[in-house]
Design an enzyme around this catalytic site. Structure first.
Site, short mmCIF file in Angstrom:
data_model
loop_
_atom_site.label_atom_id
_atom_site.label_comp_id
_atom_site.label_asym_id
_atom_site.label_seq_id
_atom_site.Cartn_x
_atom_site.Cartn_y
_atom_site.Cartn_z
N ALA A 68 0.85 -1.19 0.00
CA ALA A 68 0.00 0.00 0.00
C ALA A 68 0.89 1.24 0.00
O ALA A 68 2.01 1.21 0.48
CB ALA A 68 -0.89 -0.01 1.23
N GLY A 114 0.12 -5.46 0.93
CA GLY A 114 -1.08 -5.55 0.10
C GLY A 114 -0.83 -6.30 -1.19
O GLY A 114 -1.73 -6.94 -1.74
N GLU A 117 -1.28 -9.69 -0.21
CA GLU A 117 -2.67 -9.97 0.20
C GLU A 117 -3.59 -10.17 -1.02
O GLU A 117 -4.53 -10.96 -0.95
CB GLU A 117 -3.18 -8.85 1.12
N GLU A 139 4.15 -5.80 7.35
CA GLU A 139 3.44 -4.69 7.99
C GLU A 139 3.86 -4.40 9.42
O GLU A 139 3.95 -3.24 9.84
CB GLU A 139 1.92 -4.95 7.96
N MET A 320 38.25 -1.03 14.77
CA MET A 320 37.56 -0.33 13.69
C MET A 320 38.25 -0.53 12.35
O MET A 320 37.60 -0.75 11.33
CB MET A 320 37.45 1.16 14.01
N ASP A 339 49.27 -1.20 9.70
CA ASP A 339 49.47 -0.96 11.13
C ASP A 339 50.97 -0.87 11.36
O ASP A 339 51.76 -1.07 10.44
CB ASP A 339 48.80 -2.06 11.98
N VAL A 397 44.65 5.22 17.14
CA VAL A 397 44.22 5.66 18.47
C VAL A 397 43.60 7.05 18.45
O VAL A 397 44.00 7.91 17.67
CB VAL A 397 45.42 5.66 19.46
N GLU A 398 42.66 7.25 19.35
CA GLU A 398 41.93 8.53 19.41
C GLU A 398 42.80 9.56 20.13
O GLU A 398 42.59 9.85 21.32
CB GLU A 398 40.59 8.29 20.14
N LYS A 403 47.18 11.51 15.48
CA LYS A 403 46.46 11.63 14.20
C LYS A 403 47.07 12.74 13.34
O LYS A 403 47.17 12.61 12.13
CB LYS A 403 44.96 11.86 14.45
N SER A 425 35.78 9.34 16.56
CA SER A 425 34.38 9.37 17.01
C SER A 425 34.02 10.71 17.63
O SER A 425 32.86 10.92 17.97
CB SER A 425 34.11 8.23 17.99
N ASN A 449 30.61 0.80 15.54
CA ASN A 449 31.10 -0.52 15.89
C ASN A 449 29.95 -1.46 16.29
O ASN A 449 29.14 -1.06 17.14
CB ASN A 449 32.06 -0.35 17.09
P1 NAI Z 1 42.23 0.15 18.46
O1 NAI Z 1 43.06 0.51 19.62
O2 NAI Z 1 41.49 -1.13 18.45
O3 NAI Z 1 43.13 0.17 17.15
C1 NAI Z 1 44.01 1.19 16.82
C2 NAI Z 1 45.12 0.57 15.96
O4 NAI Z 1 45.84 1.62 15.38
C3 NAI Z 1 46.11 -0.25 16.78
O5 NAI Z 1 46.25 -1.52 16.21
C4 NAI Z 1 47.40 0.55 16.67
O6 NAI Z 1 48.57 -0.27 16.64
C5 NAI Z 1 47.19 1.24 15.35
N1 NAI Z 1 48.03 2.43 15.14
C6 NAI Z 1 48.35 3.40 16.03
N2 NAI Z 1 49.12 4.33 15.39
C7 NAI Z 1 49.23 3.93 14.10
C8 NAI Z 1 49.89 4.46 12.96
N3 NAI Z 1 50.55 5.62 13.02
N4 NAI Z 1 49.85 3.78 11.80
C9 NAI Z 1 49.16 2.63 11.74
N5 NAI Z 1 48.52 2.08 12.78
C10 NAI Z 1 48.56 2.73 13.95
O7 NAI Z 1 41.23 1.38 18.25
P2 NAI Z 1 39.76 1.39 17.65
O8 NAI Z 1 38.80 1.08 18.71
O9 NAI Z 1 39.75 0.63 16.40
O10 NAI Z 1 39.57 2.93 17.33
C11 NAI Z 1 40.22 3.54 16.23
C12 NAI Z 1 39.58 4.89 15.94
O11 NAI Z 1 38.20 4.68 15.64
C13 NAI Z 1 39.61 5.89 17.08
O12 NAI Z 1 39.76 7.17 16.55
C14 NAI Z 1 38.25 5.72 17.73
O13 NAI Z 1 37.82 6.85 18.41
C15 NAI Z 1 37.39 5.48 16.51
N6 NAI Z 1 36.16 4.76 16.75
C16 NAI Z 1 36.12 3.71 17.62
C17 NAI Z 1 34.94 3.02 17.84
C18 NAI Z 1 34.91 1.85 18.76
O14 NAI Z 1 33.79 1.46 19.18
N7 NAI Z 1 36.02 1.24 19.08
C19 NAI Z 1 33.69 3.42 17.16
C20 NAI Z 1 33.87 4.48 16.20
C21 NAI Z 1 35.05 5.14 16.05
#
Ligand code: NAI
Length: 668
Positions: A68, A114, A117, A139, A320, A339, A397-398, A403, A425, A449
């Site tokens: 529908a 529908g 149906e 539905e 991620m 990595d 890493v965050e 970065k 994030s 994630n």
């Molecule tokens: P994680 O700690 O699991 O992985 C990070 C990886 O990056 C590690 O394996 C580390 O060795 C590698 N790394 C660090 N410096 C590097 C470089 N210069 N070159 C290459 N590799 C390098 O972290 P995760 O959880 O995967 O998070 C990654 C990013 O994603 C962060 O910015 C986080 O805020 C963001 N994020 C995370 C979420 C989550 O639920 N874990 C969700 C959405 C975003």
């Protein structure tokens, strides 16, 4: 207005009458009052002609009848109006059932709601086995019940239990499965559909309409168990319960009375707030298909199709990075995942292999496709293979400094036209990209994630991001099968910000003495899939605490950070992450229990707060923060915010969206 061409009729040389759905003004066939009028006219016209049998068919390539028209259904204003709409549709389809000769339904393409149906009211159903043929009654997924005979007729075709199972799952089945479940009588190659449907019609013309002895009896406990499950899994939604009522009572009534009961229940459900909310959510999701970046950039003088990405770099092989690399490879991109250490790369590749294996095991792709997908990912510690990437997404890493260093490093390696994206994030893109040599080509692509299951992407524009970059990333996000929302760069964008203000507020209440289970139960009862404390365990106490730090840093005036998570972390309690099983709950042996060890962090005070007060307080914090996000122009519309929270946090669809809810309560 009725368009007579929407449904046409003809009689062929062998005396078979054909009713053909083919709306010339649309790619789909849908039911609305004009289509119904056209169908009625076709049936009445054929009734005056000497036909041996009738075949109902669609002229469209990929759609039989999509159901529908929801624009019409979503506006039903009263139970009486809904009941009448149900009765009208039932009567129309009933005239096919009552036709003097057998009626066969020939199904190719989507046959939903529908659309199915009408097939149910025919005497025989033949479906093409093409992949676009999907069949069923979805539905309940939009807050409605099948109201044009589905609840009354399906049990009489496939039996009571199978009918309940199908209607409550609300999923469309591929033709082969629909055939196995008894939803259709025959499946045939698409090219033969017309001929085979005609053959079936001629056969029935000779033998008469088939009898359908279905097993309607069920054991005494069946409906009670179904109600319990519906109440716990589909909390707050009237449609599943109405389906159970319609079928339980309907199977012991004559068909006419069962249809009348169905019409009454459809009327009540269709006029309700939940159905309107869920139809609204359907349209929010649908709108993503047409999303462009036009609201964010001036229109280009000469619009050009964005250059597609082919090779994707992913930096970081962690949670991620490996998820993003796998998803891109599964969608056909070649991927380089980098990595810093071989063992980290190896760990990421193992995760990717596991994700492909699982996808193959669940039938999401063939074993061959999974092997090929895995073969498209190159794991490396080198930067050199990134040189010819079209897009590089960093997921390291965050940390701003890390970065920034990476952006400078990448800028020296990649092509000048390569887009550099961050999966951060929360961090503002312009801050991370300050070291990139081409800031116009930087952007945020915030995946959630786990990447393979979460549909949302926040696409984050810095003040430098160019339209070309945004266009290309939007096309990429859609090609990945994700649902993007576009935001202006700002700490935490929308989802991280709204969610962690909310989680922090729950922690503050906990610190004041509101018990874990009171907080979680209240929010679950409101409709959230899990309560805030349980969610912190799932996200990880470490991640939560880290993001609290980020929010405190960027919103020092307003973010009064709770301390319980950092104290839990210091005691080694990380939630449910990476095999850890102690947080607000324990999960030993898969059993979820309140964690008595949390007592060490409690003040000893006990604060009684009733469920309604908890719900109002915590939802109120999320509403207030989202309102600020909108006031700051981080998102363009409240619908965008609702959509992002629905897709990114599990906000309950039956509430229609956070800001829609806020508006209905006069809070926005
Ligand atoms: P994680 O700690 O699991 O992985 C990070 C990886 O990056 C590690 O394996 C580390 O060795 C590698 N790394 C660090 N410096 C590097 C470089 N210069 N070159 C290459 N590799 C390098 O972290 P995760 O959880 O995967 O998070 C990654 C990013 O994603 C962060 O910015 C986080 O805020 C963001 N994020 C995370 C979420 C989550 O639920 N874990 C969700 C959405 C975003």
């Amino acid at each position: 207005m009725s368009n007579p061409l929407t449904v046409t009729h003809s009689v062929d040389a062998d005396g078979i009458g054909w009713i053909t759905f083919d709306d010339p003004a649309s790619r789909a066939n849908v039911f609305n009052p004009p289509t119904q009028a056209a169908l009625r006219a076709a049936i009445e016209a054929l009734a005056t002609q000497p036909v041996k049998a009738v075949v109902v068919i669609s002229g469209k390539e990929k759609i039989f009848i999509a159901g529908a028209d929801l624009k019409w259904l979503g506006k039903i204003g009263s139970a009486a109006e809904g009941k009448q709409a149900s009765r009208d549709g039932q009567a129309l389809f009933g005239s096919l059932d009552a036709f003097k000769v057998p009626v066969v339904c020939a199904i190719h393409g989507a046959c939903a709601g529908g659309g199915y149906e009408i097939a149910l009211a025919c005497h025989w159903r033949v479906a093409s086995e093409a992949k676009e043929t999907v069949i069923g009654l979805p539905e309940v997924g939009i807050g409605l019940i099948p109201g044009w005979g589905g609840c009354a007729r399906l049990p009489r075709l496939v039996g009571t239990k199978s009918a309940i199972d199908h209607i409550l799952k609300a999923q469309l089945l591929p033709a082969v499965e629909a055939h196995k479940a008894g939803l259709v009588d025959e499946i045939v190659p698409a090219a033969e559909l017309k001929a085979r449907a005609k053959a079936a019609a001629l056969k029935l013309a000779a033998s008469g309409k088939p009898g359908r002895p279905a097993n309607l009896a069920v054991d005494a406990a069946f409906f009670g168990d179904q109600r319990k499950t519906a109440l716990s899994r589909m909390r707050g939604q009237p449609a599943p319960l109405a389906v159970l009522d319609a079928v339980e009572k309907g199977v012991s009534l004559p068909l006419d009375a069962a249809l009348e009961l169905e019409a009454t229940l459809f009327g009540e459900v269709s006029a309700g707030e939940v159905a309107h909310n869920m139809v609204h959510v359907f349209f929010l999701k649908d709108a993503v298909k047409k999303l462009t970046v036009d609201a964010w950039f001036p229109k280009p003088a000469t619009p050009a199709a964005p250059a597609p990405f082919k090779k994707i770099g992913v930096i970081g092989a962690g949670v991620m990075g490996s998820g993003i690399a796998q998803w891109c490879a599964a969608r056909g991109y070649s991927v380089v995942m980098r990595d810093v250490k071989p063992e980290f790369v190896e760990r990421g590749m193992t995760v990717i292999k596991g994700l492909f294996d699982e996808a193959a095991k669940r039938g999401k792709m063939s074993a061959d496709a999974a092997a090929q997908g895995y073969g498209r990912v190159l794991g490396t510690t080198d930067l050199a293979p990134l040189a010819d990437c079209d897009l590089v997404v960093e997921a390291i890493v965050e940390n701003v400094a890390a970065k920034q260093a990476l952006m400078a490093e990448l800028s020296a390696v990649v092509r000048a036209d390569c887009v550099l994206a961050s999966n951060t994030s929360a961090l503002p893109i312009e801050e991370l990209a300050a070291t990139a040599t081409n800031p116009g080509r930087t952007i945020g692509i915030h995946f959630f994630n786990p990447v393979s299951r979460m549909p949302l992407i926040e696409m984050v524009l810095s003040p430098h991001t160019t339209r070309d970059t945004a266009d290309r990333v939007l096309a990429f996000a859609k090609h990945l099968g994700k649902t993007p929302v576009i935001c202006k760069s700002s700490p935490g964008f929308l989802v991280t910000r709204a969610l962690f203000f909310y989680l922090n507020e729950a922690c503050l209440l906990w610190e004041q003495g509101v018990p874990t289970d009171a907080l979680d139960k209240a929010m679950r009862d409101w409709g959230w899939p899990m309560g805030p404390m349980r969610l912190i365990d799932e996200v990880g106490v470490d991640v939560t605490d880290f993001i609290y730090g980020e929010m405190k840093h960027y919103y020092p005036q307003r973010f009064a950070s709770a301390t319980v998570c950092s104290r839990m972390l210091a005691a080694g309690m990380k939630g449910r992450k990476n095999g850890a099983s102690t947080g607000f709950y324990t999960y030993e042996g898969g059993k979820e229990q309140l964690n008595p060890a949390m007592a060490q962090f409690a003040s000893g005070a006990v604060k009684q707060m009733d469920a309604k007060a908890i719900q109002e307080h915590l939802n109120g914090v999320m509403i207030a923060e989202t309102k600020r996000v909108l006031d700051e122009g981080v998102l363009k519309t409240a619908d965008d915010a609702d959509f992002a929270l629905l897709m990114g946090t599990g906000f309950p669809a039956f509430r229609g969206g956070l800001m829609r809810y806020a508006k209905s309560k006069g809070l926005y």
